[in-house]
Write an enzyme that holds these catalytic residues in place. Sequence first.
Site, PDB file in Angstrom:
ATOM      1  N   HIS A 104      26.019 -10.925  32.696  1.00 57.14           N
ATOM      2  CA  HIS A 104      26.858 -10.936  33.894  1.00 57.14           C
ATOM      3  C   HIS A 104      28.326 -10.952  33.490  1.00 57.14           C
ATOM      4  CE1 HIS A 104      27.922 -11.569  38.029  1.00 57.14           C
ATOM      5  NE2 HIS A 104      28.462 -12.750  37.794  1.00 57.14           N
ATOM      6  N   CYS A 134      28.850  -5.854  38.533  1.00 58.82           N
ATOM      7  CA  CYS A 134      29.742  -6.958  38.165  1.00 58.82           C
ATOM      8  C   CYS A 134      30.703  -6.536  37.059  1.00 58.82           C
ATOM      9  CB  CYS A 134      28.934  -8.184  37.746  1.00 58.82           C
ATOM     10  SG  CYS A 134      27.776  -7.892  36.389  1.00 58.82           S
TER      11      CYS A 134
END
Length: 963
Positions: free
Chosen positions: A881, A311
Amino acid sequence: MAEGGGYRERPDAETQKSELGALMRTTLQRGAQWYLIDSRWFKQWKKYVGFDSWDMYNVGEHNLYPGPIDNSGLFSDPESQTLKEHLIDELDYVLVPAEAWNKLLNWYGCVEGQQPIVRKVVEHGLFVKHCKVEVYLLELKLCENSDPTNVLSCHFSKADTIATIEKEMRKLFNIPAERETRLWNKYMSNTYEQLSKLDNTVQDAGLYQGQVLVIEPQNEDGTWPRQTQQSKSSTAPSRNFTTSPKSSASPYSSVSASPIANGDSTNTSGMHSSGVSRGGSGFSASYNCQESPLTHVQPGLCGLGNLGNTCFMNSALQCLSNTAPLTDYFLKDEYEAEINRDNPLGMKGEIAEAYAELIKQMWSGRDAHVAPRMFKTQVGRFAPQFSGYQQQDSQELLAFLLDGLHEDLNRVKKKPYLELKDANGRPDAVVAKEAWENHRLRNDSVIVDTFHGLFKSTLVCPECAKVSVTFDPFCYLTLPLPLKKDRVMEIFLVPADPRCRPTQYRVVVPLMGAVSDLCEALSKLSGIAAENMVVTDVYNHRFHKIFQMDEGLNHIMPRDDIFVYEVCSTSPDGSECVTLPVYFRERKSRPSSTSTGAVLYGQPLLVSVPKHKLTLESLYQAVCERISRYIKQPLPDESGSSPLELGACNGSRSGCAGEDEEEMEHQEEGREQLSETEGSGDDEPGSDHGEATQKKNKGRPCPRRLFTFSLVNSYGTADINSLATDGKLLKLNSRSTLAIDWDSETRSCYYNEQESETYEKHVSMLQPQKKKKTAVALRDCIELFTTMETLGEHDPWYCPNCKKHQQATKKFDLWSLPKILVVHLKRFSYNRYWRDKLDTVVEFPVRGLNMSEFVCDPSARPYVYDLIAVSNHYGAMGVGHYTAYAKNKLNGKWYYFDDSNVSLACEDQIVTKAAYVLFYQRRDDEFHKTPSLSFPGSSDGGARPSSSQQGTGDDETYSMDTN
């Protein structure tokens, strides 16, 4: 073999130190095996042998003995011995070569039931080879073509070959060796790629975390089950395969990549896991490889599949993709004429080509999402730090990519040698122009045209007042955030009163304070004097560290379990007390031998006993009183035939000191002396009175004690010696560690597990934290960046006048700014003890960022910028994230990019505490013209206004599969 699994015949500390010291300097060799050891155990061993020159004060002391190697702190699941996620080298574990491991194993043994954690050394890099130990193995999802719902998970090394995987799959799915098979790589929802080169490694094939592989056995008639389907999909591209935008979710999302490849620590080969986990319905019943008809998608609104913790890469790529000048450059194929394949600092143009191919896919309008497999593979070849599947930093990837693209596209074929000149009192404008022109003589690319600006750096010698002015190019601004002045800690206070449960407190302490500050803050909330507190770090049922009052709080990491104990330095009569660490252990019979092993459990204690009364009897009474809150009275049929001597637990004195012989053989001779009901203790064992007493008691059961004592090492894993039981004072001090050993039956009957783990919450935990105004303006960060500072003693400047290093004052200023201004907010900080992330909200403008006031060039043009993209990070350092916000250049609307998912966003959503890297575009009327080679402060070049960027974008939310 010594208790705890180690060998008695081990060399002395100096020999151990010498032998291991030499082995720890072993260089990594491809294919070699290295072992992981919990850093806490290894640090304890280093203290025991005096491995470090600054820590040799207590070499060989019994309480420092590390006991058997214990890696339990590295496992998320003790049963399967699966590694925890996001372990960090040197902080959580140390790596030792095989020979060093074997020596430590022979000297100390390993905790029973634990398997060695062995990993292989793999090689990275195309030109400069780089070896590293592959700590986390790659998890692959395996299935057979005929039954795609039966998905098995297996771990492999990146050094394993495709042939190794095929062999494992044949074994898992019972496919005979003589039967022909084909191996298919399946990703997204319906795209396949045949893995035909069996000698390729997992790394060569570009397989990623959670990748699905399908094995296809040949039919008996020689045909292949997927032959028809294969012909239908034969036109699919061979790189960066994509699926239809109609597929809103992956049919095998249940087997998507986990955050990190844990590997299987029980696998001693380091090749692949012998244990296989079975998934549920890994695929949908339909197994169609034909791609769905293509549907138009707004160009640029293309998600990027997560290839296993990628990510960070996806976030960075979305920001760059929405940087119009760079994207236009690649979409118009201008890069093809400028690729520099001979640049020794470049990557033969391969990074530029891989990036160009990906950008073209993302802006083709055909794909709702793509899997950037080949791009990641290329990045990993040239930057080994990005080759694995651990979480990385989006800004670090951006820095690598911008530098890599620059060198691959550098128009300068042969860089001239240039001598750096000092200002020597010349005007800033002259020196700045000279510095920029020299920079362009060696660096001339679209990256320089678009992203490079110029710093002014001023150093002043504190001794001779020499002023040194230099001008240096930059590609992005790294801005510091105002540091927090305090930190919030959640700790447990264990009061001296045994009737009171531990209480959890939330305290505010100085960020760079000492342990004494923590005690003072806790004292104000609890009313307990700070001088009566001992601060400890409890880990795995033992004291990992007992802190001194003057130690810094930066030694305490946020995830540490901190327990503060109330202790008494003096007894009620004023006599001096000694405070002893006490561990709970359960003695268990080992199935493979007749000896017993001890397992730690429960919360350790600090018990204070007057020095002049430090006998085994008084110690037993003190411990019983300390644990009385969670000692339960058993049911009549639970306690067995022998009564239990509860000591202080029920207010009585000792009735008999006789213990189970197997448990307290080393205390046998002192039984009569510890008994008040069986004699005075002055009788000789062979006297008539003593014999009569023994005969008198022989016919009735003798009370048992709750536990027995052992003097142990500070880990509680190895016994040192027995305690004196002749009624004399015990020779113990605060550095001694005791264990109270329970047999399984007694623990089950009398020890109340639930009550022992129960604690109270102080009102400070229940009240919502007062939210201070933590938001800062972006201009505050810029002002902090340009503030004068004094260099540290470890980072001095060499003064050419004084001919020595000086702690000069240093000041940065901005001289000229680029067309695309990349601002990196320095949220992450770390030292040798802990890591932290600043969650401060930085208020940055979406429109009209005026940087003119910060530019010190008096003749500079106005610098006004509009935001075009943001890389976000959620979570803590090393985990969490990454996502991105970006403004589409065609329709001027904002979108939120979360891996494969793309959705419409509003401007008021963009400014959050997650903002990490900001992309600003300078307002310029002719911005999209071919980048000039002019000085960045000149007025040429400009921006096409967003209002003229027409498009037919769809405003709906795109919900796509996340791998």
